[in-house]
Design a protein around this motif. Sequence first.
Motif, short mmCIF file in Angstrom:
data_model
loop_
_atom_site.label_atom_id
_atom_site.label_comp_id
_atom_site.label_asym_id
_atom_site.label_seq_id
_atom_site.Cartn_x
_atom_site.Cartn_y
_atom_site.Cartn_z
N ALA A 9 0.10 3.14 0.95
CA ALA A 9 -0.92 3.71 0.06
C ALA A 9 -1.54 2.62 -0.81
O ALA A 9 -0.92 1.59 -1.05
CB ALA A 9 -0.30 4.79 -0.82
N THR A 13 2.22 6.24 -5.00
CA THR A 13 2.09 7.64 -4.57
C THR A 13 3.49 8.19 -4.31
O THR A 13 4.35 7.47 -3.82
CB THR A 13 1.26 7.67 -3.26
OG1 THR A 13 0.00 7.04 -3.51
CG2 THR A 13 1.05 9.07 -2.75
N GLN A 72 3.96 2.30 -3.19
CA GLN A 72 2.87 2.06 -2.24
C GLN A 72 3.39 1.92 -0.81
O GLN A 72 2.60 1.89 0.13
CB GLN A 72 2.08 0.81 -2.64
CG GLN A 72 1.20 1.07 -3.85
CD GLN A 72 0.34 -0.12 -4.19
OE1 GLN A 72 0.53 -0.75 -5.22
NE2 GLN A 72 -0.60 -0.46 -3.33
N GLN A 196 -7.79 10.59 2.82
CA GLN A 196 -8.67 10.01 1.81
C GLN A 196 -9.75 11.02 1.46
O GLN A 196 -9.80 12.09 2.04
CB GLN A 196 -9.27 8.68 2.30
CG GLN A 196 -9.98 8.76 3.64
CD GLN A 196 -10.28 7.37 4.21
OE1 GLN A 196 -10.55 6.45 3.47
NE2 GLN A 196 -10.20 7.25 5.52
N THR A 217 -4.97 13.77 -6.51
CA THR A 217 -5.50 12.47 -6.11
C THR A 217 -6.77 12.13 -6.89
O THR A 217 -7.34 12.99 -7.58
CB THR A 217 -5.87 12.48 -4.60
OG1 THR A 217 -6.68 13.65 -4.35
CG2 THR A 217 -4.64 12.53 -3.72
N ASP A 221 -8.28 7.14 -3.68
CA ASP A 221 -6.94 7.05 -3.06
C ASP A 221 -7.03 7.02 -1.53
O ASP A 221 -7.82 7.77 -0.93
CB ASP A 221 -6.07 8.25 -3.45
CG ASP A 221 -5.75 8.28 -4.94
OD1 ASP A 221 -6.26 7.41 -5.67
OD2 ASP A 221 -4.99 9.17 -5.36
#
Lengths: 255, 255
Positions: A9, A13, A72, A196, A217, A221
């Motif tokens: 990510a 997240t 991540q 996304q 989100t 992101d």
Amino acid sequence: MCELLGMSANIPTDICFSFRGLAKRGGATGPHVDGWGMAFYEGKGCRTFKDPKPCSFSPIASMLEDYPIKSQLVIAHIRQANRGKIALENTHPFTRQLWGRNWTFAHNGQLSDYKKLDLGNFEPIGQTDSEYAFCYILNKLQQRYPNKPKNWPTIFRFVKSCADELRMRGIVNLLFSDGRYLFVYCSTHLHWITRQSPFGKAKLIDEDMEIDFAQHTTPNDIVTVVATNPLTSNENWQKMQSGTASLFKSGEQIF
Amino acid sequence: MCELLGMSANIPTDICFSFRGLAKRGGATGPHVDGWGMAFYEGKGCRTFKDPKPCSFSPIASMLEDYPIKSQLVIAHIRQANRGKIALENTHPFTRQLWGRNWTFAHNGQLSDYKKLDLGNFEPIGQTDSEYAFCYILNKLQQRYPNKPKNWPTIFRFVKSCADELRMRGIVNLLFSDGRYLFVYCSTHLHWITRQSPFGKAKLIDEDMEIDFAQHTTPNDIVTVVATNPLTSNENWQKMQSGTASLFKSGEQIF
């Protein structure tokens, strides 16, 4: 066999939703009862929660389903043992150090003649073919690059050639990471999805649970999730072809 | 500085009681708020729970206080940072592989000129003097024993000579283990106690809690606990002398 779960990510997240689906397959909706583990990177640091007990009944797994550790890069694994007894030392993912970074590895599949692999100084601790394969790749990397290399995608192309060699000995679906890059190799079963903007709703296959990612989100992101089998029923997962590899960084596909 | 906690036992034993006392010092009764970690061995396997957040407010620590993971060897650490920022990669204990075993290290103290230490191929990931010291000892071991050695107590006498050298650069209270042996080196503050039959009651210093070990043990159990400062108020802890080392196996002192 086993099931794999990985995440890459562009912002820290949590993986609670996906892990909730995977964890059910560790004894409730699937037969992978021989241990489980999940490694979270934070910068160069890495911490791995693991348990040789079934994931779906583990107090550690329950804690992780509710405690949103943000990362991540995550690699998780639930095990159905073939090579190697049920034991902590045989529980994935495995982590070792090279070039001042933590490298993490998880494998789904089965290899023959793995004890003949040249491992150099990377001696396995447990009995799994998977840890032998991990040590084999690290030794190949150290031999190929006696000094710390700089071009990271090139390193992972070399890792693909190592995985191609391992595939001559059996099935090697694998996840491999240094904490920045998520390398994925498909021998038989692997799927991935990039989420996304515009974000939508996702519904777990293994539990009656739905999430609206738009509420969790920001428009910037980017989150890629890799799994042996799709975890949600209403999204379009990409199926990887046998013998192919992908590399992700910050949620985006490099190759 | 930091506080250390170690355990060596002849049967799998949980450390919930001792950890409960230590954890309070991670923000409630002590100033060690810069992360914590605890490594549990099971056979050759090892799993480490760690968090760069204060121990006394950590959901992971709460889970471990209530979930009795049984182990014959445990190393724990709560951190008050000096060298190296507050980050996961700087959170003890550290684990690396050598000779097909997991080696775990935790340090209390501060070293100067640690960046001049010869580390060979053991490159640190974080910025702590502690991880440099760990890499230094592993490199010295690999250089001294190019082939996997057999006489394990002799190895730990060699580790003591490495710790003596490190003490020339500052304070090195440390715990070091391969999963069977618990090596303890005292530079300034370390205490230990061996509990065996007849077992009695113990009362934590940092929390109003008492346990009657007679109700949780068998007559053959031997459990040694090592800590920077005593954890109980009504037991006779041994204070180690500066510059001395001890080695424990299955709860019993080897030297």
